[in-house]
Motif scaffolding. Structure first.
Motif, mmCIF file in Angstrom:
data_model
loop_
_atom_site.group_PDB
_atom_site.id
_atom_site.type_symbol
_atom_site.label_atom_id
_atom_site.label_comp_id
_atom_site.label_asym_id
_atom_site.label_seq_id
_atom_site.Cartn_x
_atom_site.Cartn_y
_atom_site.Cartn_z
ATOM 1 N N HIS A 162 0.820 -1.118 -0.066
ATOM 2 C CA HIS A 162 -0.180 -0.024 0.125
ATOM 3 C C HIS A 162 0.953 1.222 0.140
ATOM 4 C CE1 HIS A 162 0.861 0.555 4.423
ATOM 5 N NE2 HIS A 162 0.188 -0.616 4.482
ATOM 6 N N SER A 163 1.904 1.276 0.664
ATOM 7 C CA SER A 163 3.021 2.344 0.584
ATOM 8 C C SER A 163 4.339 1.866 -0.121
ATOM 9 C CB SER A 163 3.449 2.585 2.082
ATOM 10 O OG SER A 163 2.237 3.045 2.829
ATOM 11 N N HIS A 164 4.618 2.574 -1.001
ATOM 12 C CA HIS A 164 5.811 1.942 -1.899
ATOM 13 C C HIS A 164 6.463 3.420 -2.519
ATOM 14 C CE1 HIS A 164 2.278 1.582 -4.786
ATOM 15 N NE2 HIS A 164 3.056 2.258 -5.766
ATOM 16 N N MET A 165 7.605 2.925 -3.128
ATOM 17 C CA MET A 165 8.403 3.945 -3.992
ATOM 18 C C MET A 165 8.600 3.325 -5.176
ATOM 19 S SD MET A 165 12.251 5.168 -3.199
ATOM 20 C CE MET A 165 12.000 5.937 -1.972
ATOM 21 N N HIS A 166 8.375 4.296 -6.225
ATOM 22 C CA HIS A 166 8.718 3.915 -7.642
ATOM 23 C C HIS A 166 10.161 4.479 -7.817
ATOM 24 C CE1 HIS A 166 4.882 2.263 -8.971
ATOM 25 N NE2 HIS A 166 4.442 3.117 -8.273
ATOM 26 N N ILE A 167 11.178 3.760 -8.549
ATOM 27 C CA ILE A 167 12.357 4.478 -8.971
ATOM 28 C C ILE A 167 12.843 3.673 -10.136
ATOM 29 C CG2 ILE A 167 13.527 3.074 -7.232
ATOM 30 C CD1 ILE A 167 15.507 5.574 -7.268
ATOM 31 N N GLU A 177 6.464 0.911 3.811
ATOM 32 C CA GLU A 177 5.940 0.838 5.219
ATOM 33 C C GLU A 177 4.528 1.763 5.583
ATOM 34 O OE1 GLU A 177 6.637 -1.526 7.224
ATOM 35 O OE2 GLU A 177 8.555 -2.047 6.631
ATOM 36 N N ASN A 178 5.041 2.965 5.421
ATOM 37 C CA ASN A 178 3.636 3.912 5.881
ATOM 38 C C ASN A 178 3.735 5.127 4.629
ATOM 39 O OD1 ASN A 178 2.699 2.635 8.445
ATOM 40 N ND2 ASN A 178 4.766 3.117 9.126
ATOM 41 N N PRO A 179 2.521 5.629 4.599
ATOM 42 C CA PRO A 179 2.467 7.069 4.158
ATOM 43 C C PRO A 179 3.435 8.085 4.918
ATOM 44 C CG PRO A 179 0.286 6.541 4.925
ATOM 45 C CD PRO A 179 1.362 5.472 5.256
ATOM 46 N N ILE A 180 3.734 9.176 4.227
ATOM 47 C CA ILE A 180 4.383 10.307 4.721
ATOM 48 C C ILE A 180 3.758 11.588 4.517
ATOM 49 C CG2 ILE A 180 6.378 8.968 4.794
ATOM 50 C CD1 ILE A 180 7.418 10.522 2.433
ATOM 51 N N ASN A 220 6.738 -9.301 -1.080
ATOM 52 C CA ASN A 220 8.098 -9.749 -1.724
ATOM 53 C C ASN A 220 8.767 -8.782 -2.295
ATOM 54 O OD1 ASN A 220 6.534 -12.141 -1.501
ATOM 55 N ND2 ASN A 220 5.602 -12.156 -3.354
ATOM 56 N N THR A 221 8.677 -7.514 -2.009
ATOM 57 C CA THR A 221 9.547 -6.355 -2.535
ATOM 58 C C THR A 221 10.595 -5.899 -1.555
ATOM 59 O OG1 THR A 221 8.258 -4.603 -1.621
ATOM 60 C CG2 THR A 221 7.559 -5.568 -3.739
ATOM 61 N N SER A 222 11.395 -5.421 -1.781
ATOM 62 C CA SER A 222 12.596 -4.579 -1.085
ATOM 63 C C SER A 222 11.795 -3.567 -0.174
ATOM 64 C CB SER A 222 13.571 -4.004 -1.896
ATOM 65 O OG SER A 222 14.315 -5.106 -2.563
ATOM 66 N N THR A 223 12.478 -3.083 0.871
ATOM 67 C CA THR A 223 12.025 -2.171 1.703
ATOM 68 C C THR A 223 12.844 -1.168 1.924
ATOM 69 O OG1 THR A 223 10.735 -3.864 2.956
ATOM 70 C CG2 THR A 223 10.974 -1.519 4.120
ATOM 71 N N VAL A 224 12.345 0.129 2.059
ATOM 72 C CA VAL A 224 13.185 1.274 2.294
ATOM 73 C C VAL A 224 12.382 1.935 3.527
ATOM 74 C CG1 VAL A 224 12.449 2.696 0.430
ATOM 75 C CG2 VAL A 224 14.474 3.344 1.786
ATOM 76 N N ILE A 225 13.222 2.554 4.446
ATOM 77 C CA ILE A 225 12.668 3.451 5.425
ATOM 78 C C ILE A 225 13.000 4.919 5.297
ATOM 79 C CG2 ILE A 225 12.655 3.662 7.985
ATOM 80 C CD1 ILE A 225 11.386 1.116 7.204
#
Length: 226
Positions: A162-167, A177-180, A220-225
């Motif tokens: 639900h919370s993710h980064m496109h790059i 992890e969470n919306p910011i 299943n994706t990588s995670t960034v904080i």
């Protein structure tokens, strides 16, 4: 008798965005900005977005790395802020009954290194057209990927947090992890991509959002904080 405020977080978000955009201009970190349009926080549903916003247009994942997409955003004034190097910031938030439903936070780096000309007041669109026609375009080219941070309460799967980064690729979704809030996004962008420029926020400068209940999922994706 005034209506009750159903979306105080949306009201606070508008204030936060406009205050921070003004701060960036005052510090010389942004050339100019488009103020966030007013909302009615007494409405059950409200949206904070950029000028000329049309869902799906100028925001599709397949256009994440295309130069014409940067030009499209410039031409249609579809952004909130131009940073000192020509990079663009724009955001979209949707709220309902004080819960955050979706968000989209975009940093689109300028594809060229024309910082001094921008500071002298040259029109960004004209600079980009010069860049296209310059036989030595490769000497001014900067290869940087846009960063887009999304939240979607209705799309939460093992491959689509639900919370993710496109790059780098529109189909890449790194779990965040969470919306910011907007300030957390600006802090993240400057900390990682403009390390020579310091922006300091206190914990009181951030907004924590309430989100709808969602199923617990192992992604299943990588995670960034952030």
């Amino acid at each position: 008798m005034s209506k009750a405020i159903l979306n105080p977080k949306a009201r606070d978000t508008v204030i936060q965005i406009n205050t921070t955009l003004q701060m960036l201009v005052e510090k010389g970190l942004a050339i100019f900005y488009n103020e966030v349009r007013p909302i009615n926080p007494a409405d059950q549903y409200c949206q904070i977005t950029w000028n000329n916003h049309v869902s799906g247009r100028s925001n599709a994942g397949g256009s994440l790395l295309k130069l014409e997409q940067y030009m499209h955003i410039l031409k249609h004034n579809s952004y909130h802020c131009m940073l000192f190097d020509g990079s663009l910031i724009r955001v979209n938030f949707e709220f309902e009954n004080n819960e955050l439903l979706t968000q989209n936070l975009l940093w689109w780096p300028a594809p060229y290194c024309y910082v001094d000309l921008l500071q002298e007041g040259y029109a960004p669109v004209d600079l980009l057209l010069d860049f296209y026609g310059d036989p030595k375009w490769h000497e001014s080219m900067i290869m940087r990927s846009p960063i887009r941070i999304d939240f979607d309460c209705k799309n939460n799967t093992a491959t689509h947090p639900h919370s993710h980064m496109h790059i780098q690729n529109g189909e890449t979704r790194i779990n965040t992890e969470n919306p910011i809030c907007f300030n957390k996004f600006i802090e993240f962008i400057f900390r990682n991509f403009y390390p020579d420029y310091k922006i300091e926020f206190s914990k009181h400068d951030f907004i924590n959002y309430k989100i709808p209940d969602m199923e617990k999922i192992i992604y299943n994706t990588s995670t960034v904080i952030i």
